[in-house]
Scaffold this motif. Structure first.
Motif, PDB file in Angstrom:
ATOM      1  N   ASN A 221       0.795  -1.223   0.000  1.00  0.00           N
ATOM      2  CA  ASN A 221       0.000   0.000   0.000  1.00  0.00           C
ATOM      3  C   ASN A 221       0.830   1.276   0.000  1.00  0.00           C
ATOM      4  O   ASN A 221       0.279   2.367   0.068  1.00  0.00           O
TER       5      ASN A 221
ATOM      6  N   ASP B 254       7.057  -1.817 -11.060  1.00  0.00           N
ATOM      7  CA  ASP B 254       7.637  -1.076  -9.937  1.00  0.00           C
ATOM      8  C   ASP B 254       7.292  -1.724  -8.601  1.00  0.00           C
ATOM      9  O   ASP B 254       8.090  -1.698  -7.661  1.00  0.00           O
ATOM     10  N   PHE B 255       6.099  -2.305  -8.518  1.00  0.00           N
ATOM     11  CA  PHE B 255       5.713  -2.974  -7.273  1.00  0.00           C
ATOM     12  C   PHE B 255       6.655  -4.136  -6.982  1.00  0.00           C
ATOM     13  O   PHE B 255       7.127  -4.307  -5.858  1.00  0.00           O
TER      14      PHE B 255
ATOM     15  N   ILE C 120      -0.705  -5.342 -11.967  1.00  0.00           N
ATOM     16  CA  ILE C 120       0.269  -4.809 -11.019  1.00  0.00           C
ATOM     17  C   ILE C 120       1.518  -4.372 -11.790  1.00  0.00           C
ATOM     18  O   ILE C 120       2.089  -5.148 -12.542  1.00  0.00           O
ATOM     19  N   PRO C 121       1.919  -3.110 -11.601  1.00  0.00           N
ATOM     20  CA  PRO C 121       3.090  -2.613 -12.340  1.00  0.00           C
ATOM     21  C   PRO C 121       4.403  -3.255 -11.874  1.00  0.00           C
ATOM     22  O   PRO C 121       4.523  -3.720 -10.738  1.00  0.00           O
TER      23      PRO C 121
ATOM     24  N   GLU D 211       2.511   3.967  -5.612  1.00  0.00           N
ATOM     25  CA  GLU D 211       1.463   4.442  -6.519  1.00  0.00           C
ATOM     26  C   GLU D 211       0.706   3.289  -7.167  1.00  0.00           C
ATOM     27  O   GLU D 211      -0.282   3.505  -7.856  1.00  0.00           O
ATOM     28  N   TRP D 212       1.167   2.093  -6.952  1.00  0.00           N
ATOM     29  CA  TRP D 212       0.549   0.914  -7.562  1.00  0.00           C
ATOM     30  C   TRP D 212      -0.644   0.381  -6.788  1.00  0.00           C
ATOM     31  O   TRP D 212      -1.329  -0.493  -7.255  1.00  0.00           O
TER      32      TRP D 212
ATOM     33  N   GLY E  48      -3.912  -0.707  -5.702  1.00  0.00           N
ATOM     34  CA  GLY E  48      -5.205  -0.801  -6.358  1.00  0.00           C
ATOM     35  C   GLY E  48      -5.150  -0.886  -7.876  1.00  0.00           C
ATOM     36  O   GLY E  48      -6.187  -0.982  -8.517  1.00  0.00           O
ATOM     37  N   LEU E  49      -3.966  -0.850  -8.461  1.00  0.00           N
ATOM     38  CA  LEU E  49      -3.854  -0.903  -9.921  1.00  0.00           C
ATOM     39  C   LEU E  49      -3.854  -2.337 -10.420  1.00  0.00           C
ATOM     40  O   LEU E  49      -3.356  -3.242  -9.752  1.00  0.00           O
ATOM     41  N   GLU E  50      -4.433  -2.520 -11.584  1.00  0.00           N
ATOM     42  CA  GLU E  50      -4.368  -3.819 -12.249  1.00  0.00           C
ATOM     43  C   GLU E  50      -4.062  -3.573 -13.702  1.00  0.00           C
ATOM     44  O   GLU E  50      -4.657  -2.683 -14.303  1.00  0.00           O
TER      45      GLU E  50
END
Length: 126
Positions: free
Chosen positions: A79, A92-93, A89-90, A82-83, A85-87
């Motif tokens: 959490n 960067d995560f 998943i980038p 900036e990732w 909640g994104l789908e």
């Protein structure tokens, strides 16, 4: 001091109040742990060594379990960027998560060791 209060209730035979004090202490320990992990993860000034030492101490002192420490660490990392909640998943995560792999491994090893000690003491595997 919660120890003094707990001892007083024990002496008075008020077991429900002893349990209440223990519950309050556990809640306080968990909140403090979560706050500190968030600080460590969100502030680049802290090294993974400092985070590892804090987590190790918290587990050894019985403030949190190793499973709880793993959950909080992963959740905080997941959490923190900036990732959240994104789908999909980038990447960067995954790069961020990779920085903490040694911490995850260390906590997991600690948990396995705790289970072995518990099993030797009680004959029950957790």
């Amino acid at each position: 001091n919660l120890d003094h209060i707990e001892n007083y209730f024990k002496e008075q035979g008020l077991n429900e109040m002893v349990q209440h004090v223990r519950s309050q202490r556990a809640t306080s320990n968990r909140k403090s742990f979560v706050s500190r992990i968030k600080l460590f993860i969100n502030d680049d000034e802290y090294s993974t060594t400092e985070i590892s030492n804090y987590i190790k101490d918290a587990i050894e002192q019985g403030k949190v379990t190793s499973v709880y420490a793993l959950q909080v660490l992963f959740s905080t990392v997941a959490n923190s960027g900036e990732w959240a909640g994104l789908e999909p998943i980038p990447d960067d995560f995954y790069k961020e998560l990779k920085q903490y792999c040694t911490l995850f491994k260390g906590i997991a090893k600690s948990h396995k060791l705790q289970n072995r000690v518990h099993e030797q003491d009680t004959g029950v595997l957790l």
